[in-house]
Design a protein around this motif. Structure first.
Motif, mmCIF file in Angstrom:
data_model
loop_
_atom_site.group_PDB
_atom_site.id
_atom_site.type_symbol
_atom_site.label_atom_id
_atom_site.label_comp_id
_atom_site.label_asym_id
_atom_site.label_seq_id
_atom_site.Cartn_x
_atom_site.Cartn_y
_atom_site.Cartn_z
ATOM 1 N N ILE A 59 87.654 26.649 120.254
ATOM 2 C CA ILE A 59 87.138 28.013 120.215
ATOM 3 C C ILE A 59 85.841 28.107 121.014
ATOM 4 C CG2 ILE A 59 86.303 29.851 118.712
ATOM 5 C CD1 ILE A 59 89.317 29.324 118.571
ATOM 6 N N GLU A 60 85.044 27.045 120.987
ATOM 7 C CA GLU A 60 83.780 27.042 121.736
ATOM 8 C C GLU A 60 84.042 27.197 123.233
ATOM 9 O OE1 GLU A 60 84.648 24.838 119.412
ATOM 10 O OE2 GLU A 60 83.297 25.574 117.839
ATOM 11 N N ASP A 61 85.019 26.460 123.744
ATOM 12 C CA ASP A 61 85.354 26.587 125.161
ATOM 13 C C ASP A 61 85.924 27.973 125.465
ATOM 14 O OD1 ASP A 61 84.497 24.124 126.039
ATOM 15 O OD2 ASP A 61 86.433 23.143 125.690
ATOM 16 N N ALA A 62 86.694 28.516 124.538
ATOM 17 C CA ALA A 62 87.260 29.851 124.743
ATOM 18 C C ALA A 62 86.147 30.888 124.849
ATOM 19 C CB ALA A 62 88.208 30.207 123.609
ATOM 20 N N LYS A 63 85.143 30.770 124.023
ATOM 21 C CA LYS A 63 84.032 31.719 124.059
ATOM 22 C C LYS A 63 83.250 31.633 125.376
ATOM 23 C CE LYS A 63 83.304 32.009 119.053
ATOM 24 N NZ LYS A 63 82.416 31.670 117.908
ATOM 25 N N VAL A 112 105.362 20.707 125.918
ATOM 26 C CA VAL A 112 105.211 19.289 126.261
ATOM 27 C C VAL A 112 104.410 18.547 125.198
ATOM 28 C CG1 VAL A 112 104.255 17.649 127.932
ATOM 29 C CG2 VAL A 112 105.384 19.734 128.729
ATOM 30 N N LEU A 113 103.267 19.090 124.828
ATOM 31 C CA LEU A 113 102.348 18.403 123.929
ATOM 32 C C LEU A 113 102.613 18.691 122.457
ATOM 33 C CD1 LEU A 113 99.092 19.154 125.949
ATOM 34 C CD2 LEU A 113 100.416 17.032 125.978
ATOM 35 N N GLY A 114 103.282 19.811 122.189
ATOM 36 C CA GLY A 114 103.439 20.230 120.802
ATOM 37 C C GLY A 114 102.197 20.879 120.222
ATOM 38 N N THR A 115 101.192 21.094 121.052
ATOM 39 C CA THR A 115 99.946 21.721 120.604
ATOM 40 C C THR A 115 100.221 23.128 120.090
ATOM 41 O OG1 THR A 115 98.748 20.492 122.320
ATOM 42 C CG2 THR A 115 97.612 22.374 121.311
ATOM 43 N N ILE A 116 99.692 23.444 118.918
ATOM 44 C CA ILE A 116 99.790 24.791 118.356
ATOM 45 C C ILE A 116 98.445 25.461 118.579
ATOM 46 C CG2 ILE A 116 100.243 26.177 116.302
ATOM 47 C CD1 ILE A 116 101.773 23.735 115.176
ATOM 48 N N ASN A 117 98.432 26.464 119.439
ATOM 49 C CA ASN A 117 97.178 27.087 119.829
ATOM 50 C C ASN A 117 96.714 28.146 118.822
ATOM 51 O OD1 ASN A 117 96.556 25.730 122.288
ATOM 52 N ND2 ASN A 117 98.227 26.823 123.289
ATOM 53 N N PRO A 118 95.403 28.308 118.655
ATOM 54 C CA PRO A 118 94.848 29.285 117.703
ATOM 55 C C PRO A 118 94.878 30.698 118.277
ATOM 56 C CG PRO A 118 93.055 28.137 118.811
ATOM 57 C CD PRO A 118 94.336 27.505 119.307
ATOM 58 N N ILE A 119 96.074 31.276 118.354
ATOM 59 C CA ILE A 119 96.273 32.558 119.032
ATOM 60 C C ILE A 119 95.441 33.668 118.401
ATOM 61 C CG2 ILE A 119 97.963 34.340 119.586
ATOM 62 C CD1 ILE A 119 98.202 31.771 121.268
ATOM 63 N N LYS A 120 95.411 33.734 117.093
ATOM 64 C CA LYS A 120 94.683 34.816 116.421
ATOM 65 C C LYS A 120 93.203 34.794 116.795
ATOM 66 C CE LYS A 120 93.806 36.783 111.819
ATOM 67 N NZ LYS A 120 94.153 36.680 110.373
ATOM 68 N N GLU A 121 92.617 33.627 116.799
ATOM 69 C CA GLU A 121 91.187 33.507 117.123
ATOM 70 C C GLU A 121 90.926 33.802 118.605
ATOM 71 O OE1 GLU A 121 93.012 31.365 115.472
ATOM 72 O OE2 GLU A 121 92.085 31.214 113.478
ATOM 73 N N ILE A 122 91.820 33.329 119.484
ATOM 74 C CA ILE A 122 91.657 33.583 120.912
ATOM 75 C C ILE A 122 91.823 35.070 121.208
ATOM 76 C CG2 ILE A 122 92.521 33.061 123.227
ATOM 77 C CD1 ILE A 122 91.163 30.700 121.913
ATOM 78 N N ALA A 123 92.788 35.709 120.545
ATOM 79 C CA ALA A 123 92.993 37.151 120.740
ATOM 80 C C ALA A 123 91.754 37.935 120.339
ATOM 81 C CB ALA A 123 94.205 37.617 119.935
ATOM 82 N N ALA A 124 91.113 37.525 119.263
ATOM 83 C CA ALA A 124 89.902 38.219 118.815
ATOM 84 C C ALA A 124 88.793 38.105 119.863
ATOM 85 C CB ALA A 124 89.437 37.646 117.481
ATOM 86 N N ILE A 125 88.673 36.926 120.465
ATOM 87 C CA ILE A 125 87.659 36.741 121.514
ATOM 88 C C ILE A 125 88.003 37.600 122.728
ATOM 89 C CG2 ILE A 125 86.626 35.064 123.099
ATOM 90 C CD1 ILE A 125 87.222 32.920 120.921
ATOM 91 N N ALA A 126 89.274 37.603 123.116
ATOM 92 C CA ALA A 126 89.692 38.427 124.256
ATOM 93 C C ALA A 126 89.368 39.893 124.016
ATOM 94 C CB ALA A 126 91.191 38.241 124.503
#
Length: 407
Positions: A152-156, A174-188
Protein backbone atom coordinates in the motif's frame (compact mmCIF):
# COMPACT_ATOMS: atom_id res chain seq x y z
CA UNK A 1 -16.31 -30.66 0.46
CA UNK A 2 -16.63 -34.07 -1.21
CA UNK A 3 -14.04 -33.76 -3.98
CA UNK A 4 -14.65 -37.22 -5.37
CA UNK A 5 -18.37 -36.53 -5.74
CA UNK A 6 -17.62 -33.22 -7.43
CA UNK A 7 -15.10 -34.82 -9.77
CA UNK A 8 -17.72 -37.32 -10.93
CA UNK A 9 -19.72 -34.39 -12.32
CA UNK A 10 -16.92 -33.60 -14.79
CA UNK A 11 -17.04 -36.22 -17.57
CA UNK A 12 -13.67 -35.28 -19.05
CA UNK A 13 -11.83 -36.09 -15.83
CA UNK A 14 -12.89 -39.74 -15.89
CA UNK A 15 -10.36 -40.85 -18.48
CA UNK A 16 -6.81 -42.08 -18.86
CA UNK A 17 -4.08 -40.12 -20.63
CA UNK A 18 -1.03 -42.04 -21.80
CA UNK A 19 -2.14 -45.03 -19.73
CA UNK A 20 -2.59 -43.10 -16.50
CA UNK A 21 -5.65 -41.59 -14.80
CA UNK A 22 -5.84 -37.95 -15.82
CA UNK A 23 -4.69 -35.35 -13.29
CA UNK A 24 -5.76 -31.98 -14.64
CA UNK A 25 -3.70 -29.15 -13.13
CA UNK A 26 -4.25 -26.42 -15.71
CA UNK A 27 -7.45 -24.76 -14.55
CA UNK A 28 -5.88 -21.29 -14.59
CA UNK A 29 -5.70 -21.66 -18.37
CA UNK A 30 -9.21 -23.10 -18.64
CA UNK A 31 -11.36 -25.03 -16.21
CA UNK A 32 -13.24 -28.21 -17.02
CA UNK A 33 -17.03 -28.20 -17.40
CA UNK A 34 -19.53 -30.04 -15.23
CA UNK A 35 -22.31 -32.05 -16.80
CA UNK A 36 -24.91 -29.47 -15.75
CA UNK A 37 -23.21 -26.81 -17.88
CA UNK A 38 -22.82 -29.13 -20.86
CA UNK A 39 -26.47 -30.11 -20.60
CA UNK A 40 -27.62 -26.49 -20.32
CA UNK A 41 -25.88 -25.57 -23.58
CA UNK A 42 -27.14 -28.74 -25.25
CA UNK A 43 -30.72 -28.07 -24.10
CA UNK A 44 -30.64 -24.56 -25.55
CA UNK A 45 -29.66 -25.89 -28.96
CA UNK A 46 -32.10 -28.80 -28.77
CA UNK A 47 -35.14 -26.97 -27.42
CA UNK A 48 -34.84 -23.17 -27.56
CA UNK A 49 -32.39 -22.28 -30.31
CA UNK A 50 -33.40 -18.84 -31.57
CA UNK A 51 -32.09 -15.31 -31.65
CA UNK A 52 -32.80 -13.04 -28.70
CA UNK A 53 -34.55 -9.68 -28.39
CA UNK A 54 -35.90 -9.97 -31.94
CA UNK A 55 -38.81 -12.37 -32.35
CA UNK A 56 -42.14 -12.58 -30.59
CA UNK A 57 -42.45 -16.31 -31.24
CA UNK A 58 -42.16 -18.86 -28.46
CA UNK A 59 -38.56 -19.98 -29.12
CA UNK A 60 -37.35 -16.39 -29.28
CA UNK A 61 -39.08 -15.58 -26.01
CA UNK A 62 -37.60 -18.61 -24.29
CA UNK A 63 -34.09 -17.85 -25.54
CA UNK A 64 -34.37 -14.20 -24.48
CA UNK A 65 -35.60 -15.18 -21.03
CA UNK A 66 -32.69 -17.58 -20.58
CA UNK A 67 -30.13 -15.09 -21.89
CA UNK A 68 -31.32 -12.23 -19.69
CA UNK A 69 -31.80 -14.65 -16.81
CA UNK A 70 -28.10 -15.42 -17.00
CA UNK A 71 -27.33 -11.70 -16.88
CA UNK A 72 -29.23 -11.50 -13.60
CA UNK A 73 -27.27 -14.49 -12.28
CA UNK A 74 -24.02 -12.69 -13.11
CA UNK A 75 -25.27 -9.50 -11.44
CA UNK A 76 -26.05 -11.40 -8.26
CA UNK A 77 -22.81 -13.42 -8.45
CA UNK A 78 -20.64 -10.29 -8.24
CA UNK A 79 -23.17 -8.13 -6.35
CA UNK A 80 -23.54 -5.45 -9.02
CA UNK A 81 -26.23 -2.85 -8.48
CA UNK A 82 -28.03 -3.40 -11.78
CA UNK A 83 -28.09 -5.70 -14.81
CA UNK A 84 -27.37 -2.54 -16.81
CA UNK A 85 -23.83 -2.85 -15.44
CA UNK A 86 -23.34 -6.38 -16.84
CA UNK A 87 -22.02 -6.52 -20.42
CA UNK A 88 -21.60 -9.92 -22.07
CA UNK A 89 -18.36 -10.14 -24.08
CA UNK A 90 -16.12 -12.81 -25.61
CA UNK A 91 -13.94 -12.88 -22.49
CA UNK A 92 -11.61 -10.92 -20.22
CA UNK A 93 -9.49 -9.71 -23.12
CA UNK A 94 -12.45 -8.21 -24.95
CA UNK A 95 -13.79 -6.68 -21.75
CA UNK A 96 -10.54 -4.86 -20.97
CA UNK A 97 -10.21 -3.73 -24.57
CA UNK A 98 -13.67 -2.14 -24.39
CA UNK A 99 -12.56 -0.06 -21.42
CA UNK A 100 -9.26 0.84 -23.08
CA UNK A 101 -10.76 1.67 -26.48
CA UNK A 102 -13.83 3.51 -25.25
CA UNK A 103 -13.35 4.98 -21.78
CA UNK A 104 -9.59 5.49 -21.84
CA UNK A 105 -9.31 7.12 -25.25
CA UNK A 106 -12.06 9.56 -24.30
CA UNK A 107 -10.62 10.44 -20.89
CA UNK A 108 -6.83 10.16 -21.12
CA UNK A 109 -4.43 12.58 -22.78
CA UNK A 110 -0.84 13.87 -22.83
CA UNK A 111 0.67 14.14 -19.36
CA UNK A 112 -1.75 11.66 -17.85
CA UNK A 113 -0.57 8.40 -16.30
CA UNK A 114 -1.85 4.83 -16.34
CA UNK A 115 -0.61 2.77 -13.41
CA UNK A 116 -0.18 -1.00 -13.88
CA UNK A 117 2.13 -3.73 -12.53
CA UNK A 118 4.71 -6.07 -14.01
CA UNK A 119 2.64 -9.08 -12.97
CA UNK A 120 -0.12 -8.33 -15.48
CA UNK A 121 -1.32 -10.80 -18.08
CA UNK A 122 -0.76 -9.41 -21.59
CA UNK A 123 -4.51 -8.79 -21.83
CA UNK A 124 -4.18 -6.19 -19.09
CA UNK A 125 -0.96 -4.70 -20.37
CA UNK A 126 -1.00 -4.39 -24.16
CA UNK A 127 -4.33 -2.46 -24.30
CA UNK A 128 -2.82 0.17 -21.99
CA UNK A 129 0.36 0.31 -24.05
CA UNK A 130 -1.82 1.09 -27.07
CA UNK A 131 -3.78 3.73 -25.17
CA UNK A 132 -0.54 5.40 -24.12
CA UNK A 133 0.75 5.42 -27.70
CA UNK A 134 -2.53 6.81 -29.04
CA UNK A 135 -3.09 9.50 -26.41
CA UNK A 136 0.37 10.60 -25.29
CA UNK A 137 -0.21 9.27 -21.78
CA UNK A 138 2.50 7.43 -19.85
CA UNK A 139 2.58 3.96 -18.33
CA UNK A 140 3.80 3.87 -14.74
CA UNK A 141 4.65 0.58 -13.03
CA UNK A 142 3.85 -0.04 -9.40
CA UNK A 143 6.91 -1.78 -7.88
CA UNK A 144 6.84 -5.45 -6.89
CA UNK A 145 8.35 -6.78 -3.68
CA UNK A 146 10.79 -9.68 -3.79
CA UNK A 147 7.97 -12.19 -3.25
CA UNK A 148 5.84 -10.74 -6.04
CA UNK A 149 3.44 -8.73 -3.91
CA UNK A 150 2.69 -5.00 -3.84
CA UNK A 151 2.49 -2.71 -0.85
CA UNK A 152 0.00 0.00 0.00
CA UNK A 153 2.93 2.34 0.72
CA UNK A 154 4.24 1.94 -2.82
CA UNK A 155 0.72 2.40 -4.20
CA UNK A 156 0.37 5.70 -2.36
CA UNK A 157 3.66 6.88 -3.86
CA UNK A 158 2.93 5.68 -7.40
CA UNK A 159 -0.70 6.79 -7.77
CA UNK A 160 -0.73 10.59 -8.02
CA UNK A 161 -2.75 13.49 -9.31
CA UNK A 162 -1.55 12.61 -12.83
CA UNK A 163 -3.02 9.11 -12.60
CA UNK A 164 -6.20 8.59 -14.59
CA UNK A 165 -6.41 4.79 -14.60
CA UNK A 166 -5.12 2.05 -12.32
CA UNK A 167 -5.31 -1.39 -13.97
CA UNK A 168 -4.44 -4.49 -11.96
CA UNK A 169 -5.06 -8.22 -11.74
CA UNK A 170 -7.15 -9.39 -8.83
CA UNK A 171 -4.99 -12.53 -8.77
CA UNK A 172 -1.73 -13.07 -10.66
CA UNK A 173 -1.98 -16.00 -13.07
CA UNK A 174 1.73 -16.73 -12.50
CA UNK A 175 2.53 -15.88 -8.89
CA UNK A 176 -0.84 -16.52 -7.29
CA UNK A 177 -0.56 -13.11 -5.63
CA UNK A 178 -3.92 -11.81 -4.38
CA UNK A 179 -3.83 -8.05 -4.73
CA UNK A 180 -5.52 -5.65 -2.25
CA UNK A 181 -7.99 -4.30 -4.81
CA UNK A 182 -10.28 -2.55 -2.33
CA UNK A 183 -7.43 -0.57 -0.79
CA UNK A 184 -5.87 0.28 -4.17
CA UNK A 185 -9.25 1.42 -5.52
CA UNK A 186 -9.65 3.75 -2.55
CA UNK A 187 -6.26 5.32 -3.27
CA UNK A 188 -7.11 5.68 -6.97
CA UNK A 189 -10.40 7.40 -6.15
CA UNK A 190 -8.64 9.85 -3.84
CA UNK A 191 -6.90 11.09 -7.00
CA UNK A 192 -10.03 10.95 -9.18
CA UNK A 193 -8.64 7.95 -11.07
CA UNK A 194 -10.63 4.85 -11.97
CA UNK A 195 -9.85 1.26 -10.98
CA UNK A 196 -9.90 -1.46 -13.66
CA UNK A 197 -9.60 -5.05 -12.41
CA UNK A 198 -8.59 -8.11 -14.43
CA UNK A 199 -10.67 -10.67 -12.59
CA UNK A 200 -9.94 -13.66 -14.82
CA UNK A 201 -8.26 -15.49 -11.91
CA UNK A 202 -10.39 -13.86 -9.22
CA UNK A 203 -14.02 -14.54 -10.09
CA UNK A 204 -13.62 -18.34 -10.43
CA UNK A 205 -11.92 -18.81 -7.08
CA UNK A 206 -13.28 -16.33 -4.54
CA UNK A 207 -16.33 -14.30 -3.66
CA UNK A 208 -16.26 -11.10 -5.69
CA UNK A 209 -18.32 -8.16 -4.44
CA UNK A 210 -17.84 -5.25 -6.81
CA UNK A 211 -19.81 -2.92 -4.53
CA UNK A 212 -17.47 -3.69 -1.62
CA UNK A 213 -14.33 -3.50 -3.78
CA UNK A 214 -15.62 -0.22 -5.23
CA UNK A 215 -13.80 -0.95 -8.49
CA UNK A 216 -15.01 0.90 -11.57
CA UNK A 217 -14.62 -1.98 -14.01
CA UNK A 218 -14.20 -5.71 -13.40
CA UNK A 219 -13.53 -8.19 -16.24
CA UNK A 220 -13.68 -11.98 -16.20
CA UNK A 221 -14.17 -15.06 -18.41
CA UNK A 222 -16.66 -17.91 -18.25
CA UNK A 223 -14.27 -20.64 -19.36
CA UNK A 224 -12.11 -20.30 -16.24
CA UNK A 225 -15.10 -20.79 -13.92
CA UNK A 226 -16.66 -24.00 -15.27
CA UNK A 227 -18.48 -22.16 -18.07
CA UNK A 228 -18.14 -22.37 -21.86
CA UNK A 229 -15.38 -20.79 -23.88
CA UNK A 230 -16.14 -17.60 -25.79
CA UNK A 231 -18.23 -15.88 -23.10
CA UNK A 232 -17.06 -13.22 -20.67
CA UNK A 233 -18.29 -10.31 -18.64
CA UNK A 234 -17.47 -6.65 -18.28
CA UNK A 235 -18.87 -5.06 -15.15
CA UNK A 236 -18.81 -1.29 -15.17
CA UNK A 237 -20.37 1.34 -12.96
CA UNK A 238 -23.51 2.53 -14.69
CA UNK A 239 -22.62 6.22 -14.85
CA UNK A 240 -19.32 5.39 -16.54
CA UNK A 241 -20.85 3.00 -19.07
CA UNK A 242 -23.57 5.50 -19.93
CA UNK A 243 -20.96 8.08 -20.93
CA UNK A 244 -18.92 5.63 -23.04
CA UNK A 245 -19.28 5.08 -26.76
CA UNK A 246 -19.64 1.53 -28.09
CA UNK A 247 -16.69 0.18 -30.09
CA UNK A 248 -18.65 -2.27 -32.24
CA UNK A 249 -21.50 -1.10 -34.45
CA UNK A 250 -24.28 -2.93 -36.26
CA UNK A 251 -27.45 -4.78 -35.44
CA UNK A 252 -29.09 -4.96 -32.04
CA UNK A 253 -27.02 -2.20 -30.39
CA UNK A 254 -28.96 0.56 -32.16
CA UNK A 255 -32.06 2.49 -31.24
CA UNK A 256 -32.79 4.50 -34.41
CA UNK A 257 -30.85 4.44 -37.69
CA UNK A 258 -31.07 7.27 -40.19
CA UNK A 259 -29.17 7.72 -43.43
CA UNK A 260 -26.38 9.78 -41.88
CA UNK A 261 -26.63 9.18 -38.16
CA UNK A 262 -27.76 6.62 -35.57
CA UNK A 263 -28.52 6.41 -31.87
CA UNK A 264 -27.73 3.60 -29.45
CA UNK A 265 -29.82 1.37 -27.27
CA UNK A 266 -29.69 1.79 -23.52
CA UNK A 267 -27.38 -0.26 -21.32
CA UNK A 268 -26.34 -2.99 -21.44
CA UNK A 269 -27.29 -3.67 -25.05
CA UNK A 270 -25.42 -0.77 -26.66
CA UNK A 271 -22.20 -2.74 -26.05
CA UNK A 272 -23.57 -6.03 -27.44
CA UNK A 273 -23.73 -5.51 -31.19
CA UNK A 274 -24.85 -8.35 -33.44
CA UNK A 275 -26.14 -11.73 -32.40
CA UNK A 276 -24.78 -12.22 -28.90
CA UNK A 277 -23.14 -15.31 -27.42
CA UNK A 278 -26.47 -16.81 -26.40
CA UNK A 279 -25.48 -20.41 -25.67
CA UNK A 280 -22.33 -19.21 -23.89
CA UNK A 281 -24.29 -16.89 -21.63
CA UNK A 282 -26.76 -19.65 -20.79
CA UNK A 283 -23.85 -21.97 -20.02
CA UNK A 284 -22.25 -19.30 -17.83
CA UNK A 285 -25.50 -19.01 -15.91
CA UNK A 286 -25.47 -22.77 -15.33
CA UNK A 287 -21.83 -22.56 -14.18
CA UNK A 288 -22.76 -19.88 -11.65
CA UNK A 289 -25.54 -22.12 -10.33
CA UNK A 290 -23.03 -24.96 -10.01
CA UNK A 291 -20.45 -22.88 -8.14
CA UNK A 292 -22.98 -21.31 -5.82
CA UNK A 293 -24.43 -24.71 -4.95
CA UNK A 294 -20.97 -25.72 -3.72
CA UNK A 295 -20.31 -22.39 -2.00
CA UNK A 296 -17.66 -19.69 -2.40
CA UNK A 297 -16.05 -20.23 0.99
CA UNK A 298 -15.86 -23.98 0.50
CA UNK A 299 -14.00 -23.42 -2.77
CA UNK A 300 -11.64 -20.87 -1.19
CA UNK A 301 -10.89 -23.13 1.79
CA UNK A 302 -10.29 -26.14 -0.43
CA UNK A 303 -7.91 -24.29 -2.76
CA UNK A 304 -6.02 -22.74 0.15
CA UNK A 305 -5.54 -26.18 1.68
CA UNK A 306 -4.34 -27.61 -1.65
CA UNK A 307 -1.92 -24.73 -2.28
CA UNK A 308 -0.42 -25.04 1.21
CA UNK A 309 -0.09 -28.81 0.82
CA UNK A 310 1.48 -28.45 -2.61
CA UNK A 311 4.02 -25.91 -1.38
CA UNK A 312 4.98 -28.19 1.52
CA UNK A 313 5.34 -31.30 -0.63
CA UNK A 314 7.08 -29.62 -3.56
CA UNK A 315 9.65 -28.01 -1.28
CA UNK A 316 10.95 -31.49 -0.45
CA UNK A 317 12.27 -31.74 -4.02
CA UNK A 318 15.89 -30.60 -4.30
CA UNK A 319 16.57 -28.23 -7.17
CA UNK A 320 12.96 -27.03 -7.49
CA UNK A 321 12.43 -23.26 -7.56
CA UNK A 322 8.99 -21.93 -6.60
CA UNK A 323 7.86 -18.40 -7.45
CA UNK A 324 5.41 -16.16 -5.64
CA UNK A 325 4.33 -15.34 -2.07
CA UNK A 326 3.55 -17.73 0.76
CA UNK A 327 -0.08 -16.62 0.92
CA UNK A 328 -1.44 -17.24 -2.57
CA UNK A 329 -4.32 -18.43 -4.67
CA UNK A 330 -4.55 -22.08 -5.71
CA UNK A 331 -1.57 -22.35 -8.04
CA UNK A 332 2.15 -23.04 -7.85
CA UNK A 333 4.60 -21.85 -10.52
CA UNK A 334 7.97 -23.55 -10.53
CA UNK A 335 11.08 -24.70 -12.40
CA UNK A 336 13.37 -27.69 -12.04
CA UNK A 337 17.05 -26.79 -12.23
CA UNK A 338 18.59 -27.43 -15.65
CA UNK A 339 15.27 -28.65 -17.10
CA UNK A 340 13.29 -26.49 -19.49
CA UNK A 341 9.66 -26.18 -18.32
CA UNK A 342 8.42 -27.51 -21.67
CA UNK A 343 10.44 -30.68 -21.03
CA UNK A 344 9.05 -30.87 -17.50
CA UNK A 345 5.50 -30.57 -18.83
CA UNK A 346 6.18 -33.21 -21.49
CA UNK A 347 7.38 -35.78 -18.97
CA UNK A 348 4.46 -34.99 -16.67
CA UNK A 349 2.06 -35.44 -19.58
CA UNK A 350 3.50 -38.89 -20.16
CA UNK A 351 2.39 -39.62 -16.60
CA UNK A 352 -1.12 -38.30 -17.30
CA UNK A 353 -0.52 -35.00 -15.48
CA UNK A 354 -1.53 -31.79 -17.30
CA UNK A 355 0.32 -28.60 -16.31
CA UNK A 356 1.03 -25.37 -18.16
CA UNK A 357 4.50 -24.45 -19.40
CA UNK A 358 5.66 -21.24 -21.05
CA UNK A 359 5.59 -17.53 -20.30
CA UNK A 360 1.88 -17.62 -19.37
CA UNK A 361 1.14 -14.47 -21.39
CA UNK A 362 3.25 -12.55 -18.90
CA UNK A 363 6.62 -11.90 -20.57
CA UNK A 364 7.51 -8.80 -18.52
CA UNK A 365 6.97 -10.83 -15.34
CA UNK A 366 9.22 -13.59 -16.69
CA UNK A 367 11.95 -10.98 -17.18
CA UNK A 368 11.36 -9.72 -13.63
CA UNK A 369 11.75 -13.31 -12.38
CA UNK A 370 14.89 -13.63 -14.54
CA UNK A 371 13.59 -16.71 -16.33
CA UNK A 372 12.46 -17.36 -19.89
CA UNK A 373 9.55 -19.59 -18.90
CA UNK A 374 8.08 -21.56 -16.02
CA UNK A 375 5.81 -24.52 -15.35
CA UNK A 376 2.56 -24.01 -13.47
CA UNK A 377 0.21 -26.33 -11.60
CA UNK A 378 -3.15 -24.73 -10.91
CA UNK A 379 -5.88 -26.26 -8.76
CA UNK A 380 -9.64 -26.09 -8.68
CA UNK A 381 -12.57 -27.59 -6.81
CA UNK A 382 -12.18 -31.00 -8.52
CA UNK A 383 -8.54 -31.48 -7.47
CA UNK A 384 -7.36 -33.40 -4.41
CA UNK A 385 -4.24 -33.96 -2.33
CA UNK A 386 -3.81 -37.20 -4.26
CA UNK A 387 -3.44 -35.09 -7.41
CA UNK A 388 -0.67 -33.12 -5.69
CA UNK A 389 1.03 -36.37 -4.69
CA UNK A 390 0.90 -37.50 -8.32
CA UNK A 391 2.48 -34.18 -9.34
CA UNK A 392 5.31 -34.60 -6.85
CA UNK A 393 5.93 -38.18 -8.03
CA UNK A 394 5.96 -36.94 -11.61
CA UNK A 395 8.46 -34.20 -10.81
CA UNK A 396 10.75 -36.69 -9.09
CA UNK A 397 10.59 -38.89 -12.20
CA UNK A 398 11.33 -35.85 -14.36
CA UNK A 399 14.32 -34.97 -12.24
CA UNK A 400 15.58 -38.57 -12.32
CA UNK A 401 15.12 -38.82 -16.08
CA UNK A 402 17.01 -35.66 -16.91
CA UNK A 403 19.63 -36.41 -14.28
CA UNK A 404 20.36 -39.64 -16.10
CA UNK A 405 20.38 -37.89 -19.46
CA UNK A 406 22.95 -35.35 -18.30
CA UNK A 407 25.23 -37.91 -16.58
Amino acid sequence: MDVNAIKQQFPILNQEVNGHPLVYLDSSATSQKPLSVIEAVEAYYKENNSNVHRGVHTLGTRATDQYEGSREKVRSFINADSTKEIIFTRGTTTSINIVASSYARMNVGPGDEIVITQMEHHSNLIPWQQVAKATGASLVYLPLQEDGTITIEDAKKTITGQTKIVAMAHVSNVLGTINPIKEIAAIAHQHDAIMVVDGAQGAPHMKVDVEDLDCDFYAFSGHKMCGPTGIGVLYGKQHLLENMEPIEFGGEMIDFVNLYDSTWKELPWKFEGGTPIIAGAIGLGAAIDFLEDIGHQEIVDHENELAAYALKQMRTIDGLSIYGPEQRAGLVTFNLDDVHPHDTATVLDAEGIAVRAGHHCAQPLMKWLNVSATARASFYLYNSKEDVDRLVEGLLKTKEYFGNVFE
